[in-house]
Scaffold this active site. Structure first.
Site, short mmCIF file in Angstrom:
data_model
loop_
_atom_site.label_atom_id
_atom_site.label_comp_id
_atom_site.label_asym_id
_atom_site.label_seq_id
_atom_site.Cartn_x
_atom_site.Cartn_y
_atom_site.Cartn_z
N ASP A 11 -29.32 40.01 -42.63
CA ASP A 11 -28.64 40.93 -41.70
C ASP A 11 -27.85 41.92 -42.55
OD1 ASP A 11 -27.63 42.14 -39.49
OD2 ASP A 11 -26.64 40.37 -38.67
N ASP A 105 -32.15 46.32 -38.87
CA ASP A 105 -31.31 45.76 -39.93
C ASP A 105 -31.32 44.24 -39.98
OD1 ASP A 105 -30.00 45.39 -37.52
OD2 ASP A 105 -28.01 45.82 -38.31
N GLU A 106 -32.31 43.61 -39.37
CA GLU A 106 -32.28 42.15 -39.25
C GLU A 106 -33.70 41.59 -39.26
OE1 GLU A 106 -30.33 38.88 -36.13
OE2 GLU A 106 -30.41 41.01 -35.63
#
Length: 478
Positions: A11, A105-106
């Protein structure tokens, strides 16, 4: 359940805000808030400096401004975020082909499916754990070196615990949960820490006196089924005991592509509503084509002045990504809706996705031919001018400024040039920079790049011809 913590959950830390700080030297170490900036705006991401003041994601921007009035409030630059995301996801795929991307973003990564898999499964447990730790630390270091951004990583034997680990690791850390420690880690946590436990489920558990994960884990499954229903209760029972057999699934296939906008002032003029529908269609088609997809069903979403929300859809004979077809369909759907009283939100989407079809290619070819024919006509007119440069025919003479071309026949409202805070720009004399703010016919720009120090600020007229929008610069020099 695995015997090694070979599933990673990565993350990126305060991703949007971190990208902005990396791109804008004057904002490093200062509160930065990214999101909608109008009366109904919502915070997408905020830097850790802003979180000290109580600002958080999904908070109304108006509330954030009261809590942190001196922060930099920026409009999202999705092109920049996608570029960095693609770099990070490419690094993850170097570790394993099994990468399950959850958002920009993960992502989850299954290390056992990658080149280090044999070394992991063939090593003694202690050695395997240390190899996972080394791989995760190298990944975080590589991300920081290549992008200048930091990431938090959780490593565990299941997706559940890997995500719990990355949350505990924030910011810029690594937490490794060894198999067998799941209940010890989960036990003290509030029930909201479990996936699938939202406000309603939390309230139901609270009424039963269950406040922590450990208390939920001690309950018989039958009791949780009675409280929450069979499917939900069984799932929560397993999760509370740290049991999660879900696999890392790559290439999560989107079921639809859509865009929507919430408007600061309710839309009441029908021509303006039609114009906004055309704009949404244009953005939706860009996303559709970028994904290499087409779709059969066009969906219209409308939220009225009284917050009532409705959707209308129409399924076409075949999949398409033709902007004209989708725009005309969206307009037909809008004709079925009572638009009086004001519209707060509009959305256009396409579902029942498919790969490109022959019909799509034919439509694109026809559109290209039309464009070429228009260019040829203009060239013919220019060639017809005499030696003095005067038009050879009356119809070629310049007249009043032509009305903008509008999809499906709507009259396009005239719009002033708009500069958004955070937007990338370039100036013929001063070079690249970004918009700090605008208003009363002026725009203020700070001229700096990711590789410079804090730059100087200058102000221009909003219609200054020397100032133009620009593409985002890479965060690292080539």
């Amino acid at each position: 359940m695995r015997s090694l913590p070979s599933i990673l959950h990565l993350d990126m830390d305060a991703f949007f805000a971190s990208v902005e700080q990396a791109a804008k030297p004057s904002l490093r170490g200062k509160p930065v808030i990214v999101g909608g900036l109008g009366l109904r705006g919502v915070v997408s991401t905020c830097s850790y400096e802003a979180r000290v003041f109580g600002v958080r994601s999904a908070m109304a921007t108006a509330v954030a401004r009261r809590l942190c009035p001196n922060a930099a409030y920026l409009w999202p630059r999705f092109a920049a975020y996608r570029e960095i995301s693609e770099q990070v996801m490419a690094m993850l795929r170097e570790l394993s082909p099994l990468v399950e991307q959850l958002s920009v973003d993960e992502a989850y990564v299954d290390l056992e499916a990658g080149p280090y898999g044999p070394a992991l499964t063939g090593a003694a447990p202690a050695e395997g754990v240390e190899l996972v730790r080394a791989l995760a630390e190298d990944l975080r270091a590589d991300i920081e070196e290549r992008t200048g951004l930091t990431a938090s990583v959780g490593a565990a034997g299941s997706k559940l615990m890997a995500k719990i680990g990355s949350e505990q690791a924030k910011p810029n850390g690594l937490v490794l949960v060894t198999p067998g420690q799941e209940r010890a880690v989960l036990g003290p946590m509030p029930v909201r820490a479990l996936p699938g436990v939202g406000p309603a489920t939390e309230q139901a558990l609270r009424r039963a006196g269950l406040l922590t994960v450990a208390e939920v884990a001690e309950q018989p499954e039958e009791e949780l089924v009675r409280l929450l229903g069979r499917a939900h209760g069984s799932g929560i029972s397993l999760m509370a005991r740290g049991l999660d057999g879900r696999e890392v699934v790559p290439d999560r296939d989107a079921k639809s592509v859509s865009v929507e906008d919430t408007y600061e002032v309710d839309l009441v003029d029908r021509d303006r509503i039609m114009y906004e529908l055309d704009e949404l269609t244009r953005r939706c088609v860009r996303r559709l084509r970028a994904a290499g997809r087409s779709g059969r069903t066009v969906v219209l979403k409308v939220r009225r002045f009284d917050f009532s929300t409705l959707t209308r859809s129409e399924t076409l004979r075949g999949p398409t990504d033709d902007e004209r077809v989708i725009a005309a369909t969206a307009r037909r759907l809008a004709a079925q809706v009572n638009l009086t009283g004001g519209i707060r939100l509009l959305g256009v989407g396409v579902s029942q996705l498919a790969e490109y079809t022959q019909e799509d290619l034919f439509a694109q070819a026809a559109e290209a031919e039309e464009a070429e024919a228009a260019e040829a006509a203009q060239a013919a007119q220019a060639a017809g001018a005499d030696e003095r440069g005067e038009p050879a025919a009356e119809q070629a003479q310049p007249g009043p400024a032509a009305e903008p071309v509008v999809t499906a026949g709507a009259r396009q409202p005239v719009r002033a040039r708009i500069w958004l805070p955070g937007q990338d720009v370039t100036h013929e004399e001063f070079g690249p920079g970004w918009v700090q703010g605008s208003g009363v016919g002026r725009v203020t720009v700070r001229f700096e790049t990711p590789y410079s120090g804090p730059g100087r600020v200058r102000t221009f007229a909003v219609d200054d011809p020397a100032l133009a929008p620009a593409d985002p610069l890479p965060l690292k020099e080539a």
